[in-house]
Design a protein around this motif. Structure first.
Motif, short mmCIF file in Angstrom:
data_model
loop_
_atom_site.label_atom_id
_atom_site.label_comp_id
_atom_site.label_asym_id
_atom_site.label_seq_id
_atom_site.Cartn_x
_atom_site.Cartn_y
_atom_site.Cartn_z
N MET A 1 0.89 5.86 4.34
CA MET A 1 0.32 5.70 5.66
C MET A 1 0.56 4.26 6.12
SD MET A 1 -3.71 6.19 6.81
CE MET A 1 -3.79 7.90 6.38
N LYS A 2 1.09 4.10 7.31
CA LYS A 2 1.30 2.76 7.85
C LYS A 2 -0.03 2.18 8.29
CE LYS A 2 5.97 3.66 9.28
NZ LYS A 2 6.99 3.57 10.29
N ARG A 3 -0.08 0.87 8.38
CA ARG A 3 -1.35 0.21 8.72
C ARG A 3 -1.85 0.59 10.11
NH1 ARG A 3 -2.46 -5.51 5.91
NH2 ARG A 3 -2.43 -4.67 3.80
N GLU B 1 -1.49 3.46 11.60
CA GLU B 1 -2.09 4.79 11.46
C GLU B 1 -3.43 4.69 10.72
OE1 GLU B 1 -1.15 9.19 9.50
OE2 GLU B 1 0.37 7.62 9.40
N ALA B 2 -3.49 3.82 9.72
CA ALA B 2 -4.74 3.64 8.98
C ALA B 2 -5.84 3.11 9.90
CB ALA B 2 -4.53 2.68 7.80
N THR C 1 -9.13 12.80 7.17
CA THR C 1 -7.92 12.79 6.35
C THR C 1 -7.90 13.98 5.40
OG1 THR C 1 -8.91 11.45 4.63
CG2 THR C 1 -7.78 10.27 6.40
N ASP D 1 -5.67 6.86 1.74
CA ASP D 1 -4.97 5.58 1.79
C ASP D 1 -5.95 4.44 1.49
OD1 ASP D 1 -2.45 4.04 2.79
OD2 ASP D 1 -4.13 3.16 3.91
N ALA D 2 -5.56 3.52 0.63
CA ALA D 2 -6.45 2.44 0.20
C ALA D 2 -6.81 1.50 1.35
CB ALA D 2 -5.80 1.65 -0.94
N TYR E 1 -6.89 2.20 4.62
CA TYR E 1 -7.80 2.95 5.49
C TYR E 1 -9.21 2.97 4.91
CZ TYR E 1 -10.13 7.31 6.88
OH TYR E 1 -11.06 8.25 7.25
N GLU E 2 -9.30 3.31 3.64
CA GLU E 2 -10.62 3.38 2.99
C GLU E 2 -11.31 2.02 2.99
OE1 GLU E 2 -12.55 5.49 -0.89
OE2 GLU E 2 -10.61 4.52 -1.16
#
Length: 128
Positions: free
Chosen positions: A1-3, A5-6, A32, A37-38, A40-41
């Motif tokens: 996942m790109k930043r 999108e995150a 999700t 994704d780290a 995003y989380e």
């Protein structure tokens, strides 16, 4: 996942959590699927865990506004951006501000972006 999108998914999750007692994990599961994704989380949990401090800082930057009066999308984007500005040293300030403006263009309107830019520019002025 790109930043990017995150960040978009983080805004959606935080928007959903605003004003509810929904657990973060449950809100994440609505947004999700599959492995989380780290980045995003980290954005979601970090913003929620530091929300009180973020809100205090934001309140000091708002002129003629209270945090409760802000439209929900602007409040959500500002909280996420302030989290990145104050707690995420991996992201340059200009990137965090630009991403917040882009998120407003995606989820809000033209006025949202200008408002968020004005509030976040106060953080940049403070650093100088």
């Amino acid at each position: 996942m790109k930043r990017r999108e995150a960040r978009e998914k983080a805004v959606q999750t935080l928007f959903q959590l605003d004003g509810t007692t929904l657990p973060v994990e449950e809100a994440i599961s609505y947004i999700t699927e599959g492995p989380i994704d780290a980045f995003y989380e980290m954005l979601v949990t970090g913003t929620r865990e530091n929300q009180q401090a973020i809100d205090e800082v934001l309140t000091g930057k708002l002129e003629n506004w209270s945090l409760d009066r802000l439209p929900k999308i602007e409040r959500t984007v500002l909280r996420l951006a302030v989290f990145e500005l104050l707690y995420n040293e991996d992201v340059p300030h200009k990137v965090a501000v630009n991403e917040a403006i882009e998120l407003c263009k995606t989820f809000g309107d033209e006025k949202s972006g200008r408002f968020v830019n004005g509030v976040l520019s106060k953080f940049e002025q403070q650093r100088m």
